[in-house]
Every structure is written in C-alpha cells, then in structure tokens.
Write a protein that holds these residues in place. Structure first.
Motif, PDB file in Angstrom:
ATOM      1  N   GLU A 220      -5.429  10.752   8.420  1.00 42.64           N
ATOM      2  CA  GLU A 220      -5.841  10.274   7.279  1.00 42.64           C
ATOM      3  C   GLU A 220      -7.209   9.871   7.049  1.00 42.64           C
ATOM      4  O   GLU A 220      -7.603   9.808   5.849  1.00 42.64           O
ATOM      5  N   GLU A 230      -1.899   5.442   3.684  1.00 39.14           N
ATOM      6  CA  GLU A 230      -0.992   5.705   2.891  1.00 39.14           C
ATOM      7  C   GLU A 230       0.234   5.454   2.920  1.00 39.14           C
ATOM      8  O   GLU A 230       1.026   5.130   1.922  1.00 39.14           O
ATOM      9  N   THR A 256      -6.807   7.097  -1.594  1.00 43.31           N
ATOM     10  CA  THR A 256      -5.388   7.163  -1.338  1.00 43.31           C
ATOM     11  C   THR A 256      -4.462   6.838  -2.198  1.00 43.31           C
ATOM     12  O   THR A 256      -3.279   7.552  -2.248  1.00 43.31           O
TER      13      THR A 256
END
Length: 294
Positions: A220, A230, A256
């Motif tokens: 991520e 997330e 995000t």
C-alpha cells in the motif's frame, strides 16, 4: 457541471460525470459543487502538529527482466530505486478559522441520508467536536471512533499517543444510511466465551478499531506522509455508502479514499492543493479519473 448519479428515489444528484480530482484550494472547489451531492464525506485534515510533515526518500527494490543491480531469491534479478521525499507544512495560527468554512461546506454538500467522518488527533479534536455540534447540531453526532495502532516512537515521560479520533456526524439522525452487514468482522478477543458458530463468524467492530498503520514496506505504501490504511477507509465506505453513491474527500492526500471507493463500486471526488499529492493520485487511481485545476 452535469448532474448524474446512482439510481433510486433518494439518491443524490452526482457532482460530476466521472471520478474527479480537483487540484487547488479545497474551499474554492467545494463552493462550486452542487449541494446535497454526497452520501459520504471523509476528511483527514492537517492535525496542526506545528511542523513540516515529511516522508523521507525511500529505497525500493523491484523485480526486473534481465540483469539488475542485485540478485534475490532463486537468482531473480532486482533493481534498486530511490523514491522522492514528499512533504507539506502542518502549522496553523488559528486552526478553527481554517477548518470552519470547510466543515460548513461539508454540511451543505451532504445528502439528506449522508454521513461525515472527520479524522483528527488529540491536538484539535475537542475543539472541532464543539464546532461540529454547532454546525450540525448535537443530535446529529453519531459516534466518536478511536483508531488504535502500535507503531513508532515511544515516549518515556508520558503515555505514548497511539490513537487517532474520527468524529462521525449525520445530516439527518432519522434518515442516515448505515449498513453493518457490509462491514468486515473481527475475531473475538475471548473466543472461548462464545459458541463455535460465533467464533467462525466473528464480531462486528465497536467504536474502538485496532488496525495497523500503513506498513513502511507494504504494497500500500505510496511514500506520502500521513497516508491512511485502506482497511480503515474500506470499513467507513462500506458502512456509510452504497454501490454507485458519491464519496468526497477534500483533504485527499495520497488518494486512499478514492482508491478504496473505486474498488467498492462507489464514485468519488477528491480535492488537494499539494502537487505531490496529485502525482501520487495519478499513479494510484483508475486511469479514467478526470483531473481538473481548481
């Protein structure tokens, strides 16, 4: 802008024809959006830490075809890449004067069944809570969520600060959308006290969320300071919006909110004035996303 949106009698008119990122001052961008356009607004504004937030240059190792500058598992070739530092200033002499007009715009832009999530920490959350009570009304306060994590430096002269606070307000306490069946379930902390069936199903989260931060070495990671995981946004978007609904984040940062919204079949509008944030979002969001200079 043309108004298109999800079907349904109570669905708000869409603020755009496609997922959109505005690059510029968020107050100016918000003023141009049609009222009651969004089922969900999530914001992660600056925390007023009094310092420049910087994510230092980072080294990444990527697999490559042919020859690389290092060799890894089973002789596979890898190249080392040096990322760029990303930063922004997080200092405000009068934080409430900065945030108030933006929160008033959030109230205007929320649909009648909409929900606002405001992500803060201990520095300003108590003052913003009082301000939101004034803007929305105390009866529209839904939750104070505590996101607890365990990573980073540990103070020796006080209890280490290891949580953020997310204030949740609804536009209408009798109409807001919330679907707990769409939320990811958690393991029981005392599984021996429940039936095997309950253990297998897991429990619904409470208002205290234990979730790791974005791993410094995880997939991520974008390198943008203050990037949120997330998993936190997935829980929020799943509970407080439906597929096809419009989601807004006007302190978008690394994007995000948009990334998760797209994966869950929601439509999004993001706003940020930091060119580095826009660069990150261009590499992260769906290619069909529209970018507009606000």
């Amino acid at each position: 802008m043309p108004e298109t949106g999800p079907s349904g009698a109570d669905a708000p008119a869409g603020p755009a024809t496609a997922n959109t990122v505005y690059h510029g001052d968020n107050l100016s961008a918000l003023s141009a959006l049609p009222e009651q356009s969004f089922t969900l607004i999530y914001v992660d504004p600056p925390f007023n830490t009094g310092r420049k937030q910087t994510r230092a240059q980072r080294t990444m190792v990527r697999a490559t075809e042919g020859e690389g500058d290092r060799t890894g598992f089973q002789g596979r070739a890898y190249n080392t890449e040096l990322g760029t530092a990303r930063s922004y200033h997080d200092t405000f002499d009068d934080y409430l004067s900065f945030i108030e007009p933006r929160l008033r715009q959030a109230h205007r832009l929320l649909a009648e069944d909409g929900t606002l999530y405001v992500h803060l920490d201990y520095r300003e959350v108590h003052y913003v809570k009082v301000l939101l009570d004034e803007i929305f009304g105390r009866e529209c306060f839904l939750n104070e969520l505590i996101w607890a994590y365990d990573y980073g430096a540990r103070a020796k002269n006080r209890w280490p600060a290891k949580h953020d606070t997310i204030l949740v307000y609804v536009k209408d306490p009798k109409r807001y959308h919330f679907d707990s069946t769409e939320v990811d379930r958690e393991p029981y902390m005392a599984p021996g006290l429940v039936t095997p069936e309950k253990r297998a199903l897991g429990k619904l989260p409470t208002d205290v969320w234990w979730h790791t931060i974005v791993s410094p070495t995880g997939k991520e990671k974008t390198g943008y300071p203050t990037q949120k995981p997330e998993g936190i946004l997935r829980r929020i978007i799943s509970a407080s919006s439906r597929p096809g609904d419009w989601v807004l984040d006007f302190f978008a940062g690394s994007g995000t909110t948009g990334a998760v919204a797209a994966k869950l079949g929601r439509q999004f509008v993001l706003v940020d004035q930091n060119p580095e944030a826009i660069d990150v979002m261009r590499s992260r969001l769906p290619e069909s996303t529209t970018y507009i200079k606000a």
